[in-house]
Write a protein that holds these residues in place. Structure first.
Motif, short mmCIF file in Angstrom:
data_model
loop_
_atom_site.label_atom_id
_atom_site.label_comp_id
_atom_site.label_asym_id
_atom_site.label_seq_id
_atom_site.Cartn_x
_atom_site.Cartn_y
_atom_site.Cartn_z
N LYS A 1 0.74 -1.35 -4.93
CA LYS A 1 1.46 -2.04 -5.99
C LYS A 1 1.39 -3.53 -5.71
CE LYS A 1 4.47 1.87 -6.98
NZ LYS A 1 5.86 2.40 -7.00
N LEU A 2 0.91 -4.28 -6.70
CA LEU A 2 0.60 -5.70 -6.51
C LEU A 2 1.62 -6.61 -7.17
CD1 LEU A 2 -3.25 -6.19 -7.07
CD2 LEU A 2 -1.94 -6.82 -5.05
N GLY A 3 2.00 -7.67 -6.45
CA GLY A 3 2.78 -8.74 -7.03
C GLY A 3 4.22 -8.38 -7.31
N ALA A 4 4.95 -9.34 -7.88
CA ALA A 4 6.37 -9.14 -8.18
C ALA A 4 6.58 -8.07 -9.23
CB ALA A 4 6.98 -10.47 -8.64
N ASP A 5 5.60 -7.89 -10.11
CA ASP A 5 5.75 -6.88 -11.16
C ASP A 5 5.26 -5.51 -10.73
OD1 ASP A 5 3.13 -7.60 -10.96
OD2 ASP A 5 2.78 -7.84 -13.11
N LYS A 6 4.79 -5.38 -9.48
CA LYS A 6 4.41 -4.11 -8.88
C LYS A 6 3.38 -3.35 -9.73
CE LYS A 6 8.78 -3.61 -6.41
NZ LYS A 6 9.96 -2.75 -6.14
N ARG A 7 2.40 -4.08 -10.20
CA ARG A 7 1.36 -3.43 -11.01
C ARG A 7 0.46 -2.58 -10.11
NH1 ARG A 7 0.21 -8.70 -10.27
NH2 ARG A 7 -1.87 -9.31 -9.57
N PRO A 8 0.09 -1.39 -10.57
CA PRO A 8 -0.73 -0.49 -9.74
C PRO A 8 -2.14 -1.02 -9.57
CG PRO A 8 -0.41 0.43 -11.93
CD PRO A 8 0.46 -0.78 -11.86
N ALA A 9 -2.71 -0.78 -8.38
CA ALA A 9 -4.08 -1.18 -8.10
C ALA A 9 -4.68 -0.20 -7.10
CB ALA A 9 -4.13 -2.60 -7.53
N THR A 10 -6.00 -0.05 -7.16
CA THR A 10 -6.71 0.79 -6.21
C THR A 10 -7.79 -0.05 -5.53
OG1 THR A 10 -6.35 2.78 -7.53
CG2 THR A 10 -8.11 2.85 -5.90
N VAL B 1 0.85 -1.19 0.00
CA VAL B 1 0.00 0.00 0.00
C VAL B 1 0.89 1.24 0.00
CG1 VAL B 1 -1.67 1.33 1.34
CG2 VAL B 1 -1.95 -1.15 1.09
N SER B 2 0.60 2.15 -0.93
CA SER B 2 1.46 3.31 -1.10
C SER B 2 0.85 4.61 -0.59
CB SER B 2 1.84 3.47 -2.58
OG SER B 2 0.69 3.43 -3.41
N ALA B 3 -0.48 4.75 -0.67
CA ALA B 3 -1.09 6.02 -0.28
C ALA B 3 -2.59 5.85 -0.07
CB ALA B 3 -0.84 7.08 -1.36
N PRO B 4 -3.19 6.76 0.72
CA PRO B 4 -4.65 6.74 0.86
C PRO B 4 -5.32 7.40 -0.35
CG PRO B 4 -3.75 8.53 2.15
CD PRO B 4 -2.58 7.80 1.57
N VAL C 1 -11.26 6.90 1.36
CA VAL C 1 -12.22 6.06 0.64
C VAL C 1 -11.54 4.85 0.00
CG1 VAL C 1 -13.86 7.92 0.22
CG2 VAL C 1 -12.01 7.50 -1.43
N GLY C 2 -10.26 4.66 0.30
CA GLY C 2 -9.55 3.53 -0.27
C GLY C 2 -8.05 3.75 -0.18
N VAL C 3 -7.31 2.89 -0.85
CA VAL C 3 -5.85 3.00 -0.88
C VAL C 3 -5.35 2.62 -2.26
CG1 VAL C 3 -5.57 2.50 1.60
CG2 VAL C 3 -5.54 0.61 -0.06
N THR C 4 -4.21 3.19 -2.62
CA THR C 4 -3.51 2.74 -3.82
C THR C 4 -2.40 1.79 -3.39
OG1 THR C 4 -2.02 4.64 -3.72
CG2 THR C 4 -4.00 4.85 -5.09
#
Length: 443
Positions: free
Chosen positions: A166-175, A148-151, A161-164
């Motif tokens: 980076k997912l997995g080994a490839d650090k793909r962005p997700a919200t 988790v990088s930021a609110p 209302v959520g968080v941003t």
């Protein structure tokens, strides 16, 4: 950034952000799958809420800890339905052995209606995974390698209302989106900092360092606490600051470590890994606490104590465990308080979720800091005074020399330091401790 008034529809605004169902939306987001986060996720899921549990690493993973669990933590494990039998890999302990002032005193955990009369030992690299998997079984959706990088904040209210992430080994962005977020991301708590919540530097902070040794003492029935640390390598014995512990792990190894409080003049002056080595070198050789028997590196971690980050709820964000500074200042115990605060947070969020109006839901969420202060505030105030006293090595030395020769006094001290009393059906010691915590300010 100020908090909105209760009548402002901040909860409603947050909820409207995730009305379209998806795998990245939920009723609650829990950031961090340590003991506090996993406990909260478990109880939330058991209450029927949709929970996202976001963990930045992958299990199994290492954490610096004494690995010893008091009856307070044991009670929480039982409440989560975990199999804590020896066959399932748990080692039971009967109490605490205290060493200091040239004396050794062995005290059993008290027999209480509120807590079991035994503690447990388990390695943190396995312990945390046990809790996270239990939360998964209850219905929580666990994302590992989710950093988790930021609110994500509502534009008008500033409500989270959520968080941003980076997912997995490839650090793909997700919200990920939810109207309530629990920060259980430890002492550094990047999420809390991003929401403007900083540590109170006047509140106590500790540091713990530990390592593992192969040792014949690995099946000890008692947790061991050393109130004096001696370096006996020079011409004269030198009293080191802090306190030490030895916990048999039951697997052929002992966890050996020490803690130091920032009330000590030596807090920033010494290399604590070297202090640990010096102390271990003073141990009897047959115990095996020698460099060639060390099974891993010496690791260190901070111990945030006595509510050193507040408020524990603001704009949809709740602080659980170390992120809110819930470590017990009397004994450095963090796991029990992380789990208890996780359960308390889950109860508050569940009640809020079932309120009929946004204002009612927000009012319910704001109860969380009050419940924490009612539960721990007075006790932690006493703990802050205790920390200042034992920061003076002369006071610590006098206390060990005089106190350990009085078993009744030490049984009282054990109850106080471990926070083990019955609130209504206890003995005279319980009544004294409970009375002190009630009259102390709930800061």
């Amino acid at each position: 950034m100020g908090e909105p008034t209760v009548t402002e529809p901040s909860y409603e605004a947050a909820a409207s952000e995730h009305t379209t169902p998806s795998e990245h939306t939920a009723d609650v987001i829990v950031v961090g799958a340590g003991p506090g986060g996993s406990t909260a996720a478990y109880h939330l899921a058991r209450s029927g809420l949709d929970v996202l549990l976001l963990e930045k690493t992958a299990f199994p993973r290492e954490k610096v800890c004494g690995d010893g669990l008091t009856p307070r933590a044991t009670k929480q494990l039982i409440a989560m339905g975990l199999d804590i039998s020896e066959e399932a890999g748990w080692l039971r302990n009967k109490g605490l052995r205290i060493i200091g002032g040239g004396q050794r005193l062995q005290l059993d955990w008290p027999e209480l209606a509120s807590y079991p009369d035994y503690g447990l030992v388990r390695r943190r690299d396995d312990f945390d995974e046990q809790l996270a998997r239990q939360a998964e079984k209850a219905g929580a959706r666990l994302y590992e390698r989710c950093n988790v990088s930021a609110p994500v904040l509502h534009e008008r209210t500033g409500h989270i209302v959520g968080v941003t992430a980076k997912l997995g080994a490839d650090k793909r962005p997700a919200t990920f989106r939810a109207p309530v977020v629990l920060a259980a991301d430890g002492n550094s708590s990047r999420l809390s900092l991003a929401m403007g919540l900083h540590r109170n530097e006047r509140r106590p902070m500790g540091v713990a360092v530990r390592t593992y040794f192969t040792s014949p003492r690995h099946e000890d029935d008692y947790l061991e606490s050393w109130l004096e640390l001696w370096d006996r390598r020079g011409a004269e014995d030198r009293l080191l600051p802090g306190y030490g512990w030895v916990f048999g792990m039951g697997d052929g190894t002992s966890n050996v470590g020490l803690g130091i409080l920032n009330s000590s003049k030596s807090f920033k002056e010494l290399d604590w890994r070297e202090v640990l080595k010096a102390w271990c070198a003073s141990m009897p050789e047959e115990w095996g606490y020698t460099p060639e028997n060390m099974t891993g590196p010496i690791r260190g971690a901070a111990l945030p104590m006595a509510f050193n980050r507040q408020p524990h709820y603001t704009r949809g964000l709740m602080l659980v465990g170390d992120s809110g500074g819930l470590v017990n200042p009397f004994n450095g115990e963090g796991i029990a308080y992380a789990m208890e605060s996780g359960q308390i947070a889950a109860e508050v969020v569940t009640q809020a979720h079932h309120r009929q109006t946004p204002a009612q839901r927000e009012l319910a969420l704001r109860r969380y800091p009050t419940v924490l202060k009612d539960t721990y505030g007075g006790y932690y105030t006493l703990g802050r005074a205790f920390v200042k006293l034992i920061g003076n090595p002369k006071v610590m030395k006098l206390a060990t020399e005089r106190g350990l020769s009085h078993p009744v006094l030490m049984r009282f001290t054990l109850k106080l330091l471990a926070n083990l009393t019955d609130p209504t059906s206890g003995d005279a010691m319980d009544r004294v401790i409970n009375g002190l915590t009630k009259v102390a300010p709930r800061a």
